[in-house]
Scaffold this motif. Sequence first.
Motif, PDB file in Angstrom:
ATOM      1  N   LEU A  81       0.809  -1.511   0.454  1.00 46.97           N
ATOM      2  CA  LEU A  81      -0.300   0.482  -0.197  1.00 46.97           C
ATOM      3  C   LEU A  81       0.565   1.451   0.227  1.00 46.97           C
ATOM      4  N   TRP A  84       2.512   2.032  -3.699  1.00 54.20           N
ATOM      5  CA  TRP A  84       1.072   2.518  -4.315  1.00 54.20           C
ATOM      6  C   TRP A  84       0.710   3.898  -4.165  1.00 54.20           C
ATOM      7  N   PHE A  85       0.550   3.840  -2.945  1.00 50.88           N
ATOM      8  CA  PHE A  85       0.410   5.536  -2.364  1.00 50.88           C
ATOM      9  C   PHE A  85       1.604   6.697  -2.802  1.00 50.88           C
ATOM     10  N   TYR A  86       3.094   5.937  -2.437  1.00 48.95           N
ATOM     11  CA  TYR A  86       4.167   7.020  -2.077  1.00 48.95           C
ATOM     12  C   TYR A  86       4.983   7.009  -3.492  1.00 48.95           C
ATOM     13  N   VAL A  88       4.893   5.140  -6.273  1.00 54.36           N
ATOM     14  CA  VAL A  88       4.081   4.946  -7.708  1.00 54.36           C
ATOM     15  C   VAL A  88       3.390   6.088  -8.845  1.00 54.36           C
ATOM     16  N   PRO A  89       2.663   7.024  -7.374  1.00 54.49           N
ATOM     17  CA  PRO A  89       2.194   8.133  -8.461  1.00 54.49           C
ATOM     18  C   PRO A  89       3.813   9.250  -9.099  1.00 54.49           C
ATOM     19  N   TRP A 100      -3.086  12.844 -11.151  1.00 53.62           N
ATOM     20  CA  TRP A 100      -3.349  12.250 -10.119  1.00 53.62           C
ATOM     21  C   TRP A 100      -2.879  13.292  -9.083  1.00 53.62           C
ATOM     22  N   THR A 108      -7.077   9.647  -3.542  1.00 50.86           N
ATOM     23  CA  THR A 108      -5.759   9.070  -4.347  1.00 50.86           C
ATOM     24  C   THR A 108      -5.234   8.374  -3.066  1.00 50.86           C
ATOM     25  N   SER A 112      -4.884   4.352  -3.884  1.00 52.90           N
ATOM     26  CA  SER A 112      -4.008   3.593  -4.110  1.00 52.90           C
ATOM     27  C   SER A 112      -4.190   2.471  -3.191  1.00 52.90           C
ATOM     28  N   GLY A 116      -3.921  -1.146  -4.317  1.00 56.72           N
ATOM     29  CA  GLY A 116      -2.855  -2.418  -3.687  1.00 56.72           C
ATOM     30  C   GLY A 116      -3.438  -3.340  -2.699  1.00 56.72           C
TER      31      GLY A 116
END
Length: 249
Positions: A81, A84-86, A88-89, A100, A108, A112, A116
């Motif tokens: 998680l 995907w949150f910190y 991938v963007p 995004w 967001t 995310s 995830g």
Amino acid sequence: MNYNWNWGVLWQSTGVGSELYWHWLLKGFGWLLVVGGSAWVIALVVGFVLGVMRTLPSKLAQNIAATYVNIFRNAPLLIQLFIWFYVVPTLLPDGVRAWWFSLSFNTTAVMSASIGLGLFTAARITEQVRTGIESLPKGQANAGFALGFTTAQTYRYVLLPQAFRVILPPMSSELTNCFKNASVASLVGVAELISQTKTISEYTQNNFEVYTFTTVLYLVFNLALILGMTALEKKLRIKGQISGQGGAT
């Protein structure tokens, strides 16, 4: 113990307009449904595709699916998680990245968390689908080919309908796990049920009552899911086949 019991705490005013604390809890439950439901849809689609790939004659398809399972099933959900949150963007193309970051923080975070959790759960469903297909007699696939079916048609009309009945019971547990694991989304900023529960308990200091209400809500919801899956299992059950209740009549 000097503790002020207050079982009516959820019906007290939050001090924000006309909202009561149970409104906050209901909002949190709503976001739990969004994250858990979205993740479950992702998990089903990806899991079934990869589960089929794990049983195909192609070694390449098997290796791709096996690699996915080994990575996503063995990495901790919280780490996934956070990635995907910190992470991938920041790797997205410029236009997509700008879009995004133009979204609200909660949006967001929800997206995310859903992606995830969905991909994490998909790895588990992949193995259940693989096991369900491999549990069927090999003559089932051979019969499909003998009828002139292509590989895709054999899976669509012969193997998957039978395998689905086999994996329904473990998928019931996986469904409830998906919604329970959605609580981890609070750690990336989603204002879901656990997050709202913590906020209410901090505001009111009625920790025991607030967490009791949340526990009961989880229990009722998960029991409803299990009852629904059990009803579906009974509806799709073929008498005398994979039922464990005696032979055919």
